[in-house]
Design a protein around this motif. Structure first.
Motif, short mmCIF file in Angstrom:
data_model
loop_
_atom_site.label_atom_id
_atom_site.label_comp_id
_atom_site.label_asym_id
_atom_site.label_seq_id
_atom_site.Cartn_x
_atom_site.Cartn_y
_atom_site.Cartn_z
N GLU A 52 -8.41 1.18 -2.43
CA GLU A 52 -7.81 -0.13 -2.32
C GLU A 52 -8.15 -0.93 -3.58
OE1 GLU A 52 -9.51 -1.87 1.16
OE2 GLU A 52 -11.46 -2.23 0.23
N MET B 239 0.84 -1.19 0.00
CA MET B 239 0.00 0.00 0.00
C MET B 239 0.88 1.25 0.00
SD MET B 239 -2.90 0.97 2.86
CE MET B 239 -1.72 0.63 4.16
N TYR C 25 -2.71 -3.28 2.42
CA TYR C 25 -4.04 -2.69 2.60
C TYR C 25 -4.82 -3.30 3.77
CZ TYR C 25 -3.13 -0.81 -2.05
OH TYR C 25 -2.57 -0.17 -3.13
N ARG D 220 -8.75 2.11 3.40
CA ARG D 220 -8.92 2.64 2.05
C ARG D 220 -10.34 2.36 1.56
NH1 ARG D 220 -4.57 4.37 3.60
NH2 ARG D 220 -2.70 4.60 2.33
#
Length: 746
Positions: free
Chosen positions: A418, A391, A642, A468
């Motif tokens: 994401e 990420m 993520y 996200r």
């Protein structure tokens, strides 16, 4: 050097925000300066109101004028700012200009007019020596006059006293002083002098009436004053705008309820039309179709009495005989006429000429087919355990970026997303689908309800450690996922409003959902999301089929503008109902805690306790505890990816030829794939191209390929249900299916 976003565009600060900061700083410095001057001066004693004529006489001659900078503000109006003026007290009138420059222009013979004029002789003046100010009491309001130079308070007090007496004495003795002006008695600060003031001013200056250029100048001055007042009302306008938005949302919900009521009434009429025409006679001679009674009640007030008689025990046939003649043909004609009138009323009540129609009667009770023993859907396969790239750091949204998003000039930065589509997030709720298979095998209905509650709660645990936002699916986008014991497929069926439909089937159960979460369009620090449509489950048990319905709780997203500090929580009551007569109520409390009960009527069968991110336990009335499910410990190695769990990592795994997925599958979405590979700039460009292509197709009407909107008899709502064509078409490799090219830039 300006800070660069992932898009490559510089982030500029909002100019209006800088203006507000400068304005606030200017007012604050002025306030502190006046406060320090007052603190340095000795406090004077409080004085009574200034005397009136003839209790005290004015000194001989015209009192000398008094000039200086003053502040005027209406009393008890805290939200109003004080207005600054350059004032001149002369011949009983207090005239004020915006600044000293306008006063000099007037003395030089220019067509400069005052901004405010007050007749001192017609108001009550109360000096307040302790604060070095005067209270000018009009008939309905009180204005506060404050000299900016506190040392001149005594000069202003003596000047106001003498000019009041001079003005009152002139009116009493019939002098040449002009009569009081209307604005003086009302207390309003006038912006333009009246005709009497113009004549007196012309006589004093020896000039002619106002020329055309002066009128133009007056108009410009009035425009400038309106702009100043608009700035003062800026804060109030924001509150009014938010109130209008809330009112519009309420009106929209009321309109939806009206549409649903009209559709249900139209459906009821269509159901009983064949019976009224004689195609399907009543089964019992003492029964009259409910539609006949409902329409007959609309005829006359006597019909209401007939209904009261029916409730008292009279035969419905006798009630109908009181309303219509005994002739069958005449009775049918009258009933059909009533139905025609009701149809006309419905068409007039409809808010738009095109309304979605409810399905036929045979579709009302139709739901996805269910088999207790479902064949194995596939073989277990080796799936990936990591993403290609970690990420990336997210941009913190400033005031300028939020303002651009609010006006539609910019989208959310790609670093806030994401690499998952909302359809895949819906499939993610089936991470613990084995709980549904266990529920279908249980013999006790209380145990089945507890297991359904555990499955519903398990879906919330997927958001643990996630910061996200998933991608909004393109209209027509699809996704499927297959496991040996269950399979799922979904479709984005609507774009405005965004609606995602999903369906899954397993060993003795089916599950379907209409994801229509009403997230706000604007980005704020705290976002609340609600999903009005319920989640539906159907089990095949030894006693027969059981239907379950669950309405999700409210989702609260804190620090939404800063993903690195974003937190997701849930608050509210989760209510699960079933056709077996049981009801479950789970309360989502602060601290991720869960407390709930399972009822049969008003009797508590058992209790539920736990945390939505850890586990859920069933507590019997005897005190015995049984753990229903437990969330596995989050791996530290997946946090940089993520915050995905091992199941979520597999959702966007690239499709192979053996997967045989359609071209509209989320795994073919190019911007999502680029973000997963760590190519942020390319993902941002591709996302923009996909959105532009979708807007170009927005004028065409889209019909879902794999779902149909039907009326759900249990929840009495219209939900999207599968048409059961997806998997057969997939076996034929979607031959003959004309898909829309929704990913033209892949």
């Amino acid at each position: 050097m300006a800070k660069q976003s992932v898009h490559g565009d510089p982030i500029r600060c909002d100019e209006s925000f800088i203006f507000l900061l400068v304005l606030f700083q200017f007012d604050l410095l002025g306030f502190l300066r006046v406060l320090l001057e007052r603190k340095a001066m000795p406090r004077l004693s409080r004085e009574p109101p200034l005397p009136d004529y003839p209790a005290e006489r004015c000194p001989e001659g015209i009192p000398p004028p008094v000039t200086g900078m003053i502040l005027l503000k209406e009393r008890n109006k805290r939200w109003k700012r004080s207005r600054r003026f350059y004032a001149e007290l002369n011949r009983g009138y207090l005239k004020a200009w915006k600044n000293k420059k306008q006063k000099k222009e007037k003395d030089a013979g220019a067509n400069s007019i005052w901004s405010t004029k007050i007749d001192i002789g017609s108001v009550v003046v109360v000096p307040e020596a302790s604060y070095h100010r005067f209270h000018l009491q009009f008939s309905n309001v009180t204005q506060i006059l404050t000299p900016l130079d506190g040392s001149t308070f005594t000069v202003w007090r003596d000047g106001i006293k003498n000019h009041r007496l001079y003005r009152q004495e002139g009116r009493k003795d019939g002098g040449s002083v002009s009569p009081p002006q209307p604005e003086a008695s009302s207390g309003e600060l006038s912006d333009v002098p009246d005709e009497t003031d113009k004549e007196n001013r012309d006589k004093e200056a020896g000039s002619s009436p106002i020329s055309g250029n002066q009128k133009i100048h007056e108009g410009l001055e009035a425009t400038a004053r309106v702009m100043d007042e608009a700035k003062e009302m800026f804060t109030m306008s924001l509150d009014v705008a938010s109130t209008l938005v809330r009112t519009a949302e309420k009106l929209t919900s009321v309109q939806k309820e009206m549409k649903q009521t009209v559709q249900e009434l139209r459906l009821t009429i269509s159901q009983f039309k064949p019976t009224i025409k004689g195609k399907q006679p009543p089964s019992d001679g003492n029964e009259v179709p409910p539609g006949m009674l409902r329409t007959a009640r609309l005829k006359s007030p006597e019909d209401d009495d007939a209904f009261e008689d029916a409730r008292d025990g009279r035969s419905p046939v006798a009630v109908a005989s009181l309303q219509t003649p005994p002739t069958a043909d005449t009775e049918k004609e009258q009933i059909m006429e009533r139905i025609r009138l009701i149809d006309e009323l419905i068409r007039e009540a409809e808010p738009s000429p095109v309304q979605p129609q409810l399905p036929a009667k045979d579709q009302l009770i139709e739901s996805p087919p269910l088999q207790k023993k479902v064949p194995i859907f596939g073989v277990a396969r080796q799936r990936r355990s990591y993403l290609p790239a970690k990420m990336m750091p997210a941009e913190n949204l400033g005031m300028g970026a939020i303002a651009k998003m609010a006006f539609g000039r910019a989208g959310l930065p790609i670093s806030h997303f994401e690499p998952l589509s909302m359809i895949q997030v819906v499939c993610e709720e089936l991470r613990f689908a084995s709980l549904l298979s266990r529920a279908a095998q249980m013999s006790d209905p209380v145990d089945r309800m507890a297991m359904i509650a555990a499955f519903t709660v398990s879906g919330y645990s997927n958001t643990l450690g996630r910061s996200r936002k998933p991608f909004n699916p393109i209209l027509g986008e699809t996704f499927d996922y297959t496991e040996p014991e269950w399979r799922f497929h979904g479709e984005q069926v609507s774009h405005h409003p965004p609606i995602t439909a999903g369906f899954a089937e397993g060993n003795g159960w089916v599950w379907w959902q209409t994801m229509d979460a009403n997230a706000p369009a604007k980005i704020t620090a705290v976002i609340e999301v609600n999903q009005p449509s319920p989640v539906r489950v159907k089990l095949a048990t030894n006693e027969g089929e059981e239907n379950y319905s669950a309405v999700k709780v409210k989702t609260i997203i804190e620090n939404a503008t800063n993903p690195d500090k974003r937190q997701v929580s849930y608050l509210g009551k989760l209510r699960i109902t079933s056709t077996n007569g049981l009801t479950c109520e789970l309360h989502f409390l602060k601290g991720r805690e869960l407390r709930g009960d399972i009822f049969r009527g008003n009797v508590v069968c058992c209790q539920l306790s736990g945390h939505w991110d850890q586990e859920l336990t069933k507590i019997e009335t005897t005190g015995q505890q049984t753990q229903l499910f437990q969330v596995p410990q989050q791996s530290d190695e997946l946090i940089p990816y993520y915050g995905f769990n091992p199941f979520t990592v597999t959702l966007n795994e690239p499709a192979t030829s053996s997967d045989n997925v359609p071209s509209t599958d989320s795994r073919y979405r190019p911007d999502q794939r680029a973000l997963e590979d760590g190519q942020a700039q390319q993902a941002s460009q591709l996302k923009k191209q996909l959105e532009e292509a979708q807007r170009a197709r927005s004028k065409t009407t889209y019909t879902p390929f794999w779902f149909e909107k039907r009326y759900d008899a249990m929840t009495q709502k219209q939900l999207y249900s599968p048409n059961m064509k997806y998997w057969p078409e997939k076996e034929r490799q979607f031959a003959g299916t004309n898909f829309i090219d929704i990913f033209p830039c892949k």
